[in-house]
Design a protein around this motif. Structure first.
Motif, PDB file in Angstrom:
ATOM      1  N   SER A 124      44.016 -94.037   2.085  1.00  0.00           N
ATOM      2  CA  SER A 124      44.050 -92.914   1.758  1.00  0.00           C
ATOM      3  C   SER A 124      45.551 -92.368   1.806  1.00  0.00           C
ATOM      4  N   THR A 125      46.493 -93.070   2.347  1.00  0.00           N
ATOM      5  CA  THR A 125      47.988 -92.418   2.598  1.00  0.00           C
ATOM      6  C   THR A 125      48.715 -93.548   1.551  1.00  0.00           C
ATOM      7  N   SER A 126      48.162 -94.562   0.978  1.00  0.00           N
ATOM      8  CA  SER A 126      48.881 -95.417   0.179  1.00  0.00           C
ATOM      9  C   SER A 126      49.332 -94.946  -1.156  1.00  0.00           C
ATOM     10  N   TRP A 127      50.359 -95.495  -1.619  1.00  0.00           N
ATOM     11  CA  TRP A 127      50.692 -95.027  -3.125  1.00  0.00           C
ATOM     12  C   TRP A 127      49.781 -95.762  -4.261  1.00  0.00           C
ATOM     13  N   ASN A 128      49.474 -95.053  -5.311  1.00  0.00           N
ATOM     14  CA  ASN A 128      48.740 -95.683  -6.266  1.00  0.00           C
ATOM     15  C   ASN A 128      49.673 -95.368  -7.486  1.00  0.00           C
ATOM     16  N   VAL A 129      50.281 -96.332  -8.139  1.00  0.00           N
ATOM     17  CA  VAL A 129      50.929 -96.417  -9.298  1.00  0.00           C
ATOM     18  C   VAL A 129      50.315 -95.935 -10.327  1.00  0.00           C
ATOM     19  N   ASP A 130      50.630 -95.174 -11.338  1.00  0.00           N
ATOM     20  CA  ASP A 130      49.698 -94.393 -12.560  1.00  0.00           C
ATOM     21  C   ASP A 130      49.367 -95.824 -13.494  1.00  0.00           C
ATOM     22  N   PHE A 131      50.375 -96.422 -13.909  1.00  0.00           N
ATOM     23  CA  PHE A 131      50.369 -97.457 -15.100  1.00  0.00           C
ATOM     24  C   PHE A 131      50.952 -98.654 -14.795  1.00  0.00           C
ATOM     25  N   ASN A 132      50.833 -99.820 -15.216  1.00  0.00           N
ATOM     26  CA  ASN A 132      51.756-100.896 -15.396  1.00  0.00           C
ATOM     27  C   ASN A 132      53.052-100.344 -15.973  1.00  0.00           C
ATOM     28  N   ASN A 133      54.090-101.033 -15.260  1.00  0.00           N
ATOM     29  CA  ASN A 133      55.437-100.439 -15.848  1.00  0.00           C
ATOM     30  C   ASN A 133      56.359-101.815 -15.927  1.00  0.00           C
ATOM     31  N   ASP A 134      56.938-102.062 -17.113  1.00  0.00           N
ATOM     32  CA  ASP A 134      57.873-103.113 -17.377  1.00  0.00           C
ATOM     33  C   ASP A 134      59.344-102.393 -17.733  1.00  0.00           C
ATOM     34  N   ASN A 135      60.389-102.932 -16.868  1.00  0.00           N
ATOM     35  CA  ASN A 135      61.682-102.763 -17.319  1.00  0.00           C
ATOM     36  C   ASN A 135      61.950-101.037 -17.309  1.00  0.00           C
ATOM     37  N   VAL A 136      61.379-100.695 -16.261  1.00  0.00           N
ATOM     38  CA  VAL A 136      61.718 -99.046 -16.311  1.00  0.00           C
ATOM     39  C   VAL A 136      62.468 -98.627 -15.030  1.00  0.00           C
ATOM     40  N   SER A 137      63.182 -97.500 -15.085  1.00  0.00           N
ATOM     41  CA  SER A 137      63.880 -96.971 -13.786  1.00  0.00           C
ATOM     42  C   SER A 137      63.394 -95.558 -13.144  1.00  0.00           C
ATOM     43  N   SER A 138      62.033 -95.134 -13.670  1.00  0.00           N
ATOM     44  CA  SER A 138      61.666 -94.069 -13.162  1.00  0.00           C
ATOM     45  C   SER A 138      60.020 -94.181 -13.817  1.00  0.00           C
ATOM     46  N   PHE A 139      59.274 -93.850 -12.726  1.00  0.00           N
ATOM     47  CA  PHE A 139      57.713 -93.923 -13.299  1.00  0.00           C
ATOM     48  C   PHE A 139      57.151 -92.749 -11.843  1.00  0.00           C
ATOM     49  N   ASN A 140      55.692 -92.812 -12.200  1.00  0.00           N
ATOM     50  CA  ASN A 140      55.208 -91.895 -11.167  1.00  0.00           C
ATOM     51  C   ASN A 140      53.963 -92.513 -10.496  1.00  0.00           C
ATOM     52  N   ALA A 141      53.601 -92.136  -9.429  1.00  0.00           N
ATOM     53  CA  ALA A 141      52.522 -92.662  -8.579  1.00  0.00           C
ATOM     54  C   ALA A 141      51.977 -91.382  -7.817  1.00  0.00           C
ATOM     55  N   HIS A 142      50.754 -91.564  -7.483  1.00  0.00           N
ATOM     56  CA  HIS A 142      50.001 -90.592  -6.664  1.00  0.00           C
ATOM     57  C   HIS A 142      49.621 -91.023  -5.077  1.00  0.00           C
ATOM     58  N   VAL A 143      49.815 -90.084  -4.343  1.00  0.00           N
ATOM     59  CA  VAL A 143      49.117 -90.379  -2.886  1.00  0.00           C
ATOM     60  C   VAL A 143      47.921 -89.270  -2.587  1.00  0.00           C
ATOM     61  N   GLY A 144      46.625 -89.996  -2.713  1.00  0.00           N
ATOM     62  CA  GLY A 144      45.626 -88.808  -2.774  1.00  0.00           C
ATOM     63  C   GLY A 144      45.755 -88.158  -4.323  1.00  0.00           C
ATOM     64  N   SER A 145      45.868 -86.659  -4.085  1.00  0.00           N
ATOM     65  CA  SER A 145      46.104 -85.765  -5.474  1.00  0.00           C
ATOM     66  C   SER A 145      47.508 -85.301  -5.371  1.00  0.00           C
ATOM     67  N   GLU A 146      48.341 -85.965  -4.366  1.00  0.00           N
ATOM     68  CA  GLU A 146      49.984 -85.434  -4.700  1.00  0.00           C
ATOM     69  C   GLU A 146      50.623 -86.496  -5.425  1.00  0.00           C
ATOM     70  N   LEU A 147      51.324 -85.682  -6.259  1.00  0.00           N
ATOM     71  CA  LEU A 147      52.253 -86.503  -7.293  1.00  0.00           C
ATOM     72  C   LEU A 147      53.723 -87.164  -6.492  1.00  0.00           C
ATOM     73  N   ILE A 148      54.073 -88.308  -6.758  1.00  0.00           N
ATOM     74  CA  ILE A 148      55.253 -88.809  -5.905  1.00  0.00           C
ATOM     75  C   ILE A 148      56.252 -89.373  -7.369  1.00  0.00           C
ATOM     76  N   LYS A 149      57.180 -88.680  -7.582  1.00  0.00           N
ATOM     77  CA  LYS A 149      57.936 -89.093  -8.587  1.00  0.00           C
ATOM     78  C   LYS A 149      59.147 -90.154  -7.967  1.00  0.00           C
ATOM     79  N   ILE A 150      59.222 -91.385  -8.684  1.00  0.00           N
ATOM     80  CA  ILE A 150      60.031 -92.282  -8.324  1.00  0.00           C
ATOM     81  C   ILE A 150      61.135 -92.514  -9.210  1.00  0.00           C
ATOM     82  N   SER A 151      62.320 -92.888  -8.730  1.00  0.00           N
ATOM     83  CA  SER A 151      63.403 -93.514  -9.839  1.00  0.00           C
ATOM     84  C   SER A 151      64.105 -94.545  -8.706  1.00  0.00           C
ATOM     85  N   THR A 152      64.764 -95.696  -9.784  1.00  0.00           N
ATOM     86  CA  THR A 152      65.201 -96.636  -9.211  1.00  0.00           C
ATOM     87  C   THR A 152      66.695 -96.979  -9.609  1.00  0.00           C
TER      88      THR A 152
END
Length: 217
Positions: free
Chosen positions: A40-68
């Motif tokens: 329940s505390t683990s991130w879940n990445v929304d979609f498969n991503n290829d060659n990206v520098s930003s994407f989204n994930a969720h922990v439960g119902s909470e949105l986590i924005k990610i950049s690299t």
């Protein structure tokens, strides 16, 4: 002039004690706990991503924005972020929860070469925690941070990074939760500085009181 010097000394002692006390304070501290992470505390990445520098994930119902810094690939679900191609230097990943609801954060991964991993947490004190001498090509962690119990602090934006030529082979098993740690007891030096501060304030008040008596005499 003597009175002025005395007042300056007392104020300086008080100010030094105050600064020392603030610098010793921490509402969020580094953590290597592995006891609170669950599905329940683990991130879940929304979609498969290829060659990206930003994407989204969720922990439960909470949105986590990610950049690299450095393009990455990820799977979906409880995924691993890896360099997008063999020439990519993946040196930084930033996690930005859209709501301040988490009190703990952790992750695991691998470094390409021996080095240090830094965890910079946006909180009231701008803490950066350093995990040193992390071996290459073996799983490290969990590394992370947690709020001190009763501090009312939450994990805001978190930046995980290393310094070139070090870079990440992977970042994985990211968790956000509500784990907290007990507050640290002040060290003897801290108590000593605080007592000096109280003495300085008391002495200053005593001098002012005596000066007032002299004027009335």
């Amino acid at each position: 002039m003597k009175i002025l010097r005395t007042n300056v000394v007392a104020i300086s002692i008080s100010a030094a004690a105050a600064m020392f006390s603030v610098s010793a304070r921490a509402d969020i501290v580094s953590s290597t706990s592995d006891t609170w992470q669950t599905s329940s505390t683990s991130w879940n990445v929304d979609f498969n991503n290829d060659n990206v520098s930003s994407f989204n994930a969720h922990v439960g119902s909470e949105l986590i924005k990610i950049s690299t810094v450095g393009i990455v690939d990820t799977g979906s679900g409880n995924a691993t972020a890896t360099p997008g191609n063999k020439d990519t230097l993946f040196t930084s990943i930033t996690f930005d929860p859209t709501n301040n609801v988490f009190t703990s954060f952790s992750f695991q991964g691998q470094l390409a070469i021996l080095g240090d991993v830094f965890v910079e947490v946006n909180d009231n004190f701008g803490n950066t925690f350093t995990f040193t001498n992390v071996p290459k090509s073996s799983v490290f962690g969990p590394f992370g941070a947690a709020a001190v119990a009763g501090s009312g602090q939450f994990i805001d934006k978190v930046k995980v990074y290393t310094a070139l030529p070090e870079n990440f082979n992977s970042i994985k098993l990211v968790d956000f939760g509500n784990y907290t740690v007990a507050g640290a007891v002040p060290e003897p030096a801290t108590w000593a500085m605080m007592m000096l501060g109280f003495f300085g304030v008391g002495f200053l008040a005593y001098r002012r009181k005596n000066q007032g008596h002299v004027r009335l005499a």
